[in-house]
Design a protein around this motif. Structure first.
Motif, mmCIF file in Angstrom:
data_model
loop_
_atom_site.group_PDB
_atom_site.id
_atom_site.type_symbol
_atom_site.label_atom_id
_atom_site.label_comp_id
_atom_site.label_asym_id
_atom_site.label_seq_id
_atom_site.Cartn_x
_atom_site.Cartn_y
_atom_site.Cartn_z
ATOM 1 N N GLN A 1 18.453 43.117 -61.664
ATOM 2 C CA GLN A 1 19.160 44.049 -60.784
ATOM 3 C C GLN A 1 19.550 45.340 -61.489
ATOM 4 O O GLN A 1 19.359 46.438 -60.938
ATOM 5 N N ALA B 1 15.921 41.683 -52.756
ATOM 6 C CA ALA B 1 17.355 41.984 -52.712
ATOM 7 C C ALA B 1 17.689 43.171 -53.615
ATOM 8 O O ALA B 1 18.442 44.072 -53.229
ATOM 9 N N HIS C 1 18.877 46.699 -51.881
ATOM 10 C CA HIS C 1 20.246 47.121 -52.182
ATOM 11 C C HIS C 1 20.255 48.462 -52.916
ATOM 12 O O HIS C 1 21.062 49.343 -52.603
ATOM 13 N N TYR D 1 19.636 51.287 -50.534
ATOM 14 C CA TYR D 1 20.869 51.630 -49.800
ATOM 15 C C TYR D 1 21.805 52.466 -50.673
ATOM 16 O O TYR D 1 22.284 53.533 -50.254
ATOM 17 N N TYR E 1 21.243 45.654 -43.362
ATOM 18 C CA TYR E 1 21.605 46.955 -43.945
ATOM 19 C C TYR E 1 21.519 48.050 -42.880
ATOM 20 O O TYR E 1 22.284 49.013 -42.903
#
Length: 311
Positions: free
Chosen positions: A45, A89, A93, A96, A151
């Motif tokens: 991430q 994911a 994310h 966004y 989202y």
């Protein structure tokens, strides 16, 4: 999409991602951003967040995924679920957080219930049990769809989801243990032809029906939808036509030029009995595939011989 827009194609070295890159470049989009898996681990991430912060892509095609056929899906169940959940994911994310203008998530027709009515309409999602052999992969892809929807609902993000049917084409995976049925057949028939073998064995009964779309047609549809579709609902991408595995095997046999016989190993699983996409929504928007199956198989076989020839 503006021609100068920064476009990130995740999974650009795969069959789908490379086809999308070819299509974008052919259309005059030159500001493409790519990273290999060794340069950017999409399961990490922080690495993904750092990448988005540095590059600031305006558009994202999320074509990166861990993929494989029945055997690979059945053996590496945890890997298929974990890796694909992390990849989607992290990218969704980050898109966004860094205010990406639009993201397109590519799923798979395996998201639909095993015994769903045919052809598969978009609203059949989550109406029944999945095919057990690829359930982890399907669950990961369903999660990606729901992430895009969520989202959009919570933050107003223009994230869309497209569901391709079975794909084949340039840069396909021909590993007999991890590939899908069509590239596996191309390799099997080629090897049998070169080695003068009398038979080729095909998994299952040959009766399941499958739909096949040339990857460059998918790429054309993906770019078309990125430019023309902003709906919340997922949209199918396919041909609306299917063949039995036996018919497919006979077609590949003809294209490759193998003179022997077919043998069906009925001890092996057939998988879902039929998977035909309802593509009326896609057609209504103005897109229809152009590469028919025999032409596409011929192009794929030529690509296989050029890149993977074993004799």
């Amino acid at each position: 999409m503006e021609k100068a827009a920064k476009i990130y194609v995740a999974g650009h070295r795969g069959m789908v991602g490379s086809a999308i890159c070819r299509k974008l470049e052919a259309e005059g989009y030159q500001n493409l951003i790519t990273r290999t898996s060794s340069e950017l681990d999409l399961r990490n991430q922080q690495a993904v967040l750092d990448f988005f912060k540095e590059e600031k892509p305006e558009y994202v095609f999320l074509a990166a995924a861990k993929v494989g056929g029945i055997q690979a899906n059945n053996i590496y169940r945890a890997d298929f679920l974990f890796d694909n959940l992390m990849i989607e994911a992290n990218i969704i994310h980050a898109a966004y957080l860094h205010q990406v203008t639009k993201l397109q998530f590519l799923g798979s027709s395996c998201i639909y219930p095993k015994m769903a009515p045919q052809p598969l309409k978009e609203d059949y999602l989550l109406t029944g049990a999945l095919e057990p052999t690829n359930e982890p992969y399907a669950i990961a892809k369903i999660t990606g769809i729901k992430l895009c929807e969520s989202y959009r609902d919570q933050y107003g993000c223009n994230f869309i989801s497209v569901m391709p049917t079975n794909l084949y084409g340039y840069n396909d995976n021909y590993d007999l243990n991890n590939s899908h049925v069509l590239p596996a057949l191309i390799r099997k028939f080629h090897e049998a032809k070169v080695n003068h073998e009398p038979t080729v064995t095909v998994w299952g009964t040959g009766s399941p029906k499958r739909e096949f779309l040339f990857a460059d047609d998918l790429a054309e549809a993906c770019v078309f939808l990125m430019e023309h579709y902003n709906g919340r609902e997922l949209i199918n991408i396919g041909t609306g036509e299917d063949v039995t595995i036996k018919e497919l095997a006979l077609l590949v046999k003809e294209v490759v030029g193998f003179d022997g016989e077919l043998v069906f190993d009925t001890s092996k699983p057939d998988g879902t009995p039929r998977k035909l996409m309802d593509v009326s929504k896609l057609h209504a928007l103005g897109y229809k595939h152009t590469t028919e199956l025999k032409e596409g198989v011929s192009l794929a076989y030529a690509d296989f011989k050029e890149k993977h020839v074993l004799a």
